[in-house]
Design a protein around this motif. Structure first.
Motif, PDB file in Angstrom:
ATOM      1  N   PHE A 116     -34.852 -35.176  -8.227  1.00 30.38           N
ATOM      2  CA  PHE A 116     -35.032 -33.749  -8.475  1.00 30.38           C
ATOM      3  C   PHE A 116     -35.829 -33.189  -7.305  1.00 30.38           C
ATOM      4  O   PHE A 116     -37.053 -33.137  -7.325  1.00 30.38           O
ATOM      5  N   LYS A 117     -35.088 -32.812  -6.268  1.00 29.73           N
ATOM      6  CA  LYS A 117     -35.677 -32.349  -5.010  1.00 29.73           C
ATOM      7  C   LYS A 117     -36.274 -30.958  -5.183  1.00 29.73           C
ATOM      8  O   LYS A 117     -35.637 -30.067  -5.731  1.00 29.73           O
ATOM      9  N   VAL A 118     -37.503 -30.795  -4.669  1.00 28.23           N
ATOM     10  CA  VAL A 118     -38.114 -29.468  -4.689  1.00 28.23           C
ATOM     11  C   VAL A 118     -38.340 -28.917  -3.288  1.00 28.23           C
ATOM     12  O   VAL A 118     -38.470 -27.710  -3.104  1.00 28.23           O
ATOM     13  N   TYR A 119     -38.380 -29.813  -2.287  1.00 33.51           N
ATOM     14  CA  TYR A 119     -38.599 -29.381  -0.900  1.00 33.51           C
ATOM     15  C   TYR A 119     -38.031 -30.452   0.024  1.00 33.51           C
ATOM     16  O   TYR A 119     -38.158 -31.643  -0.238  1.00 33.51           O
ATOM     17  N   GLU A 120     -37.425 -29.992   1.131  1.00 32.56           N
ATOM     18  CA  GLU A 120     -36.966 -30.934   2.150  1.00 32.56           C
ATOM     19  C   GLU A 120     -36.893 -30.225   3.485  1.00 32.56           C
ATOM     20  O   GLU A 120     -36.468 -29.076   3.567  1.00 32.56           O
ATOM     21  N   ASP A 121     -37.308 -30.926   4.523  1.00 32.24           N
ATOM     22  CA  ASP A 121     -37.096 -30.494   5.898  1.00 32.24           C
ATOM     23  C   ASP A 121     -36.785 -31.743   6.708  1.00 32.24           C
ATOM     24  O   ASP A 121     -36.505 -32.800   6.131  1.00 32.24           O
ATOM     25  N   ASP A 122     -36.820 -31.640   8.022  1.00 31.09           N
ATOM     26  CA  ASP A 122     -36.426 -32.781   8.850  1.00 31.09           C
ATOM     27  C   ASP A 122     -37.461 -33.907   8.869  1.00 31.09           C
ATOM     28  O   ASP A 122     -37.156 -35.010   9.330  1.00 31.09           O
ATOM     29  N   ARG A 123     -38.673 -33.679   8.333  1.00 31.18           N
ATOM     30  CA  ARG A 123     -39.728 -34.693   8.393  1.00 31.18           C
ATOM     31  C   ARG A 123     -40.263 -35.151   7.045  1.00 31.18           C
ATOM     32  O   ARG A 123     -40.961 -36.168   6.971  1.00 31.18           O
ATOM     33  N   ALA A 124     -39.975 -34.402   5.971  1.00 37.52           N
ATOM     34  CA  ALA A 124     -40.552 -34.737   4.669  1.00 37.52           C
ATOM     35  C   ALA A 124     -39.612 -34.350   3.533  1.00 37.52           C
ATOM     36  O   ALA A 124     -38.739 -33.501   3.691  1.00 37.52           O
ATOM     37  N   LEU A 125     -39.835 -35.003   2.400  1.00 45.45           N
ATOM     38  CA  LEU A 125     -39.090 -34.728   1.175  1.00 45.45           C
ATOM     39  C   LEU A 125     -40.098 -34.711   0.030  1.00 45.45           C
ATOM     40  O   LEU A 125     -40.993 -35.557  -0.023  1.00 45.45           O
ATOM     41  N   ALA A 126     -39.941 -33.748  -0.878  1.00 46.67           N
ATOM     42  CA  ALA A 126     -40.763 -33.693  -2.087  1.00 46.67           C
ATOM     43  C   ALA A 126     -39.819 -33.639  -3.284  1.00 46.67           C
ATOM     44  O   ALA A 126     -38.874 -32.846  -3.306  1.00 46.67           O
ATOM     45  N   PHE A 127     -40.091 -34.488  -4.259  1.00 46.20           N
ATOM     46  CA  PHE A 127     -39.247 -34.569  -5.445  1.00 46.20           C
ATOM     47  C   PHE A 127     -40.103 -34.928  -6.649  1.00 46.20           C
ATOM     48  O   PHE A 127     -41.198 -35.471  -6.511  1.00 46.20           O
ATOM     49  N   LEU A 128     -39.578 -34.628  -7.838  1.00 47.71           N
ATOM     50  CA  LEU A 128     -40.327 -34.883  -9.057  1.00 47.71           C
ATOM     51  C   LEU A 128     -40.369 -36.367  -9.398  1.00 47.71           C
ATOM     52  O   LEU A 128     -39.386 -37.090  -9.209  1.00 47.71           O
ATOM     53  N   ASP A 129     -41.511 -36.791  -9.912  1.00 43.84           N
ATOM     54  CA  ASP A 129     -41.657 -38.133 -10.470  1.00 43.84           C
ATOM     55  C   ASP A 129     -40.909 -38.138 -11.801  1.00 43.84           C
ATOM     56  O   ASP A 129     -41.125 -37.233 -12.621  1.00 43.84           O
ATOM     57  N   ILE A 130     -40.025 -39.106 -12.026  1.00 44.86           N
ATOM     58  CA  ILE A 130     -39.256 -39.120 -13.280  1.00 44.86           C
ATOM     59  C   ILE A 130     -40.092 -39.619 -14.459  1.00 44.86           C
ATOM     60  O   ILE A 130     -39.673 -39.496 -15.604  1.00 44.86           O
ATOM     61  N   MET A 131     -41.271 -40.156 -14.167  1.00 45.12           N
ATOM     62  CA  MET A 131     -42.216 -40.534 -15.216  1.00 45.12           C
ATOM     63  C   MET A 131     -43.525 -39.792 -14.942  1.00 45.12           C
ATOM     64  O   MET A 131     -44.539 -40.394 -14.578  1.00 45.12           O
ATOM     65  N   ALA A 189     -49.839 -43.936 -16.077  1.00 44.32           N
ATOM     66  CA  ALA A 189     -48.840 -44.057 -15.004  1.00 44.32           C
ATOM     67  C   ALA A 189     -47.615 -44.829 -15.494  1.00 44.32           C
ATOM     68  O   ALA A 189     -47.733 -45.807 -16.233  1.00 44.32           O
ATOM     69  N   ALA A 190     -46.442 -44.369 -15.062  1.00 48.34           N
ATOM     70  CA  ALA A 190     -45.160 -45.028 -15.344  1.00 48.34           C
ATOM     71  C   ALA A 190     -44.999 -45.378 -16.822  1.00 48.34           C
ATOM     72  O   ALA A 190     -44.555 -46.466 -17.165  1.00 48.34           O
ATOM     73  N   SER A 191     -45.338 -44.420 -17.693  1.00 45.57           N
ATOM     74  CA  SER A 191     -45.313 -44.736 -19.121  1.00 45.57           C
ATOM     75  C   SER A 191     -44.164 -44.086 -19.895  1.00 45.57           C
ATOM     76  O   SER A 191     -43.639 -44.684 -20.818  1.00 45.57           O
ATOM     77  N   VAL A 192     -43.789 -42.863 -19.526  1.00 48.21           N
ATOM     78  CA  VAL A 192     -42.765 -42.143 -20.284  1.00 48.21           C
ATOM     79  C   VAL A 192     -41.790 -41.488 -19.312  1.00 48.21           C
ATOM     80  O   VAL A 192     -42.185 -40.652 -18.502  1.00 48.21           O
ATOM     81  N   LYS A 193     -40.513 -41.869 -19.411  1.00 47.67           N
ATOM     82  CA  LYS A 193     -39.492 -41.236 -18.584  1.00 47.67           C
ATOM     83  C   LYS A 193     -39.169 -39.876 -19.189  1.00 47.67           C
ATOM     84  O   LYS A 193     -38.841 -39.776 -20.368  1.00 47.67           O
ATOM     85  N   GLU A 194     -39.296 -38.830 -18.383  1.00 47.53           N
ATOM     86  CA  GLU A 194     -39.088 -37.464 -18.860  1.00 47.53           C
ATOM     87  C   GLU A 194     -37.603 -37.181 -19.053  1.00 47.53           C
ATOM     88  O   GLU A 194     -36.743 -37.748 -18.362  1.00 47.53           O
ATOM     89  N   ASP A 195     -37.288 -36.294 -19.968  1.00 51.60           N
ATOM     90  CA  ASP A 195     -35.925 -35.824 -20.192  1.00 51.60           C
ATOM     91  C   ASP A 195     -35.415 -35.153 -18.912  1.00 51.60           C
ATOM     92  O   ASP A 195     -36.132 -34.362 -18.302  1.00 51.60           O
ATOM     93  N   MET A 196     -34.196 -35.461 -18.533  1.00 50.59           N
ATOM     94  CA  MET A 196     -33.641 -34.947 -17.279  1.00 50.59           C
ATOM     95  C   MET A 196     -33.531 -33.423 -17.276  1.00 50.59           C
ATOM     96  O   MET A 196     -33.735 -32.786 -16.241  1.00 50.59           O
TER      97      MET A 196
END
Length: 144
Positions: free
Chosen positions: A24-39, A121-128
């Motif tokens: 679940f990408k929220v930001y991207e450019d040529d040097r970095a990527l930001a995405f949601l943690d699924i947990m 941490a890493a305890s509950v996988k969120e609904d997509m």
């Protein structure tokens, strides 16, 4: 001083960068990527990673680290706005003994509300569907 193991290009974040795994990408450019943690530990929990192959803070080039920190700040501001948060927790772990689980440098940016504890941490996988909504909120905040 002990040498850190080499960067493994088969780590999960490298696969996300190559488009082999979704995110679940929220930001991207040529040097970095930001995405949601699924947990996520809290709503809006985002991971910011460099596109350069770096295991962690111990081997990343200083300019790449500075750039990822700049993007983390941008995500923190957007997350605080998008989730009406009272504050933001920023975390970064290095090597197993330091709490690192995925061996590609990543910065956790977690919007926080006063009196609300983070999930373990890493305890509950969120609904997509929830993650998709959270991604949309963050992208809208970034666009302001």
């Amino acid at each position: 001083m002990r040498e850190s193991p080499a960067y493994d290009p088969q780590n999960i974040f490298a696969k996300i960068l190559r488009g082999e795994l979704p995110c679940f990408k929220v930001y991207e450019d040529d040097r970095a990527l930001a995405f949601l943690d699924i947990m996520p530990r809290c709503p809006g929990h985002t991971l910011v990673i460099p596109k350069a192959p770096a295991r962690n803070i111990l081997d990343i080039a200083p300019d790449d680290l500075a750039y990822v920190a700049t993007i983390a700040q941008k995500i923190a501001k957007a997350g605080k706005d998008a989730f009406a948060a009272d504050g933001v927790t920023v975390q970064q772990f290095n090597e197993s003994a330091g709490g690192q689980v995925v061996f590609h440098l990543h910065i956790h940016v977690i919007p926080r509300h006063e009196g609300v504890a983070m999930k373990p941490a890493a305890s509950v996988k969120e609904d997509m569907a929830v993650l998709a909504q959270h991604a949309d909120r963050l992208k809208a905040a970034l666009a302001r």
